[in-house]
Design a protein around this motif. Structure first.
Motif, PDB file in Angstrom:
ATOM      1  N   PRO A  42       0.812  -1.229   0.000  1.00 23.16           N
ATOM      2  CA  PRO A  42       0.000   0.000   0.000  1.00 23.16           C
ATOM      3  C   PRO A  42       0.841   1.273   0.000  1.00 23.16           C
ATOM      4  N   TRP A 127      -3.856   1.439   6.905  1.00 24.42           N
ATOM      5  CA  TRP A 127      -4.114   1.732   5.492  1.00 24.42           C
ATOM      6  C   TRP A 127      -5.502   1.260   5.040  1.00 24.42           C
ATOM      7  N   VAL A 263      -5.305  -5.901   1.440  1.00 25.80           N
ATOM      8  CA  VAL A 263      -4.421  -5.118   0.541  1.00 25.80           C
ATOM      9  C   VAL A 263      -2.968  -5.185   1.025  1.00 25.80           C
ATOM     10  N   TYR A 277      -4.501  -0.072  -4.915  1.00 24.68           N
ATOM     11  CA  TYR A 277      -5.154   0.078  -3.615  1.00 24.68           C
ATOM     12  C   TYR A 277      -6.627   0.459  -3.777  1.00 24.68           C
TER      13      TYR A 277
END
Length: 294
Positions: A42, A127, A263, A277
């Protein structure tokens, strides 16, 4: 030439050798670009969306490798000491990076702990909240400006575009999940606490923060009981880890499985689709919508 002068030259030469030994020599980067090392996918994606082809970027932790367990090689540490910028997630995800942060700073490397002050409870998965991911991206942007002010306008233009993408994603999550008729999600590991906190959901994880941990029989029984008592219809699993826990829960309860991607890297299929992403987070939202809204 006097003996005193020769001695003085020898002392100065020795001092220069010692100083060189204390400071990593930063080689001239290819085409004058920054050498930037980034631990996870990410952060690599955010960095590339800001910097594009103005940097030489290296993602350190390969897809499929548990970031919690990764340890750097001596060669990698030598490369980091000669880099311009080192970006890591923090929050306990890369313990080794936190250990070498001060040392790299002393060698002139700009070190970015993107999760400092954002991560909490030893949970690094910040994230997965678009709101907090934007904060991480801003720290990356600030570091690039500091390291390479000559490209500030380019980085600023790209960061503004990236900010808008985060804001748009946040709005989609808010609008969609505000209509949820259920707030409970069963996940294979506890990766989604920040997303749940920011959008009013309740994560019920089968295992803890690390995807490699195994649940006890008691924990499995608790999950099954919770599913039956709360009319849960789906259990979420992850594309880069074994689905055996989700399979077991689905067999025991008769519910279905859906993907909720943390992710942490791209599968070969995702690479072929040119996913990033944002596209993965959009599909996560569609899975949440199916489980909680429809």
């Amino acid at each position: 030439m006097s003996r005193a002068f020769i001695i003085l030259l020898a002392v100065l030469f020795a001092a220069s050798i010692l100083m060189t030994g204390c400071t990593a020599v930063r080689p001239e980067a290819e085409n004058g670009k920054l050498n930037v090392y980034i631990t996870t996918y990410p952060l690599y994606d955010f960095t590339m969306k800001i910097a594009g082809d103005r940097i030489n970027a290296t993602q350190i932790i390969p897809t499929g490798v548990d970031a919690h367990e990764f340890e750097p090689s001596p060669k990698l540490m030598a490369d980091l000491e000669r880099s311009d910028v080192f970006i890591f997630n923090g929050g306990g995800l890369e313990a080794w990076a936190e250990r070498v942060e001060d040392s790299l700073n002393r060698k002139g490397v700009i070190v970015v702990n993107t999760g400092k002050g954002i991560a909490k409870d030893n949970d690094p998965h910040i994230w997965l909240s678009p709101i907090r991911a934007k904060q991480q991206a801003e720290r990356i942007y600030d570091a690039l400006i500091k390291a390479d002010p000559g490209n500030a306008d380019y980085y600023t233009k790209n960061f503004k575009l990236l900010e808008a993408k985060f804001d748009d994603l946040d709005k989609k999550y808010r609008d969609t999940l505000s209509k949820a008729t259920s707030r409970n999600i069963i996940t294979t590991h506890a990766a989604f606490a920040y997303l749940c906190e920011d959008y009013g959901l309740n994560q019920v994880p089968i295992t803890g923060v690390s995807p490699g941990s195994e649940p006890s029989p008691r924990r499995m029984a608790e999950i099954i009981k919770f599913i039956k008592e709360n009319n849960i219809k789906y259990v979420f699993f992850e594309p880069l880890t074994s689905p055996k826990l989700a399979d077991s829960i689905a067999r025991e309860t008769g519910i279905e499985k859906l993907v909720l991607d943390p992710v942490e890297g791209l599968t070969e299929e995702q690479k072929a689709r040119n996913d990033d992403y944002f596209s993965i987070m959009e599909r996560n939202l569609m899975s949440l919508k199916k489980a909680l809204v429809e």
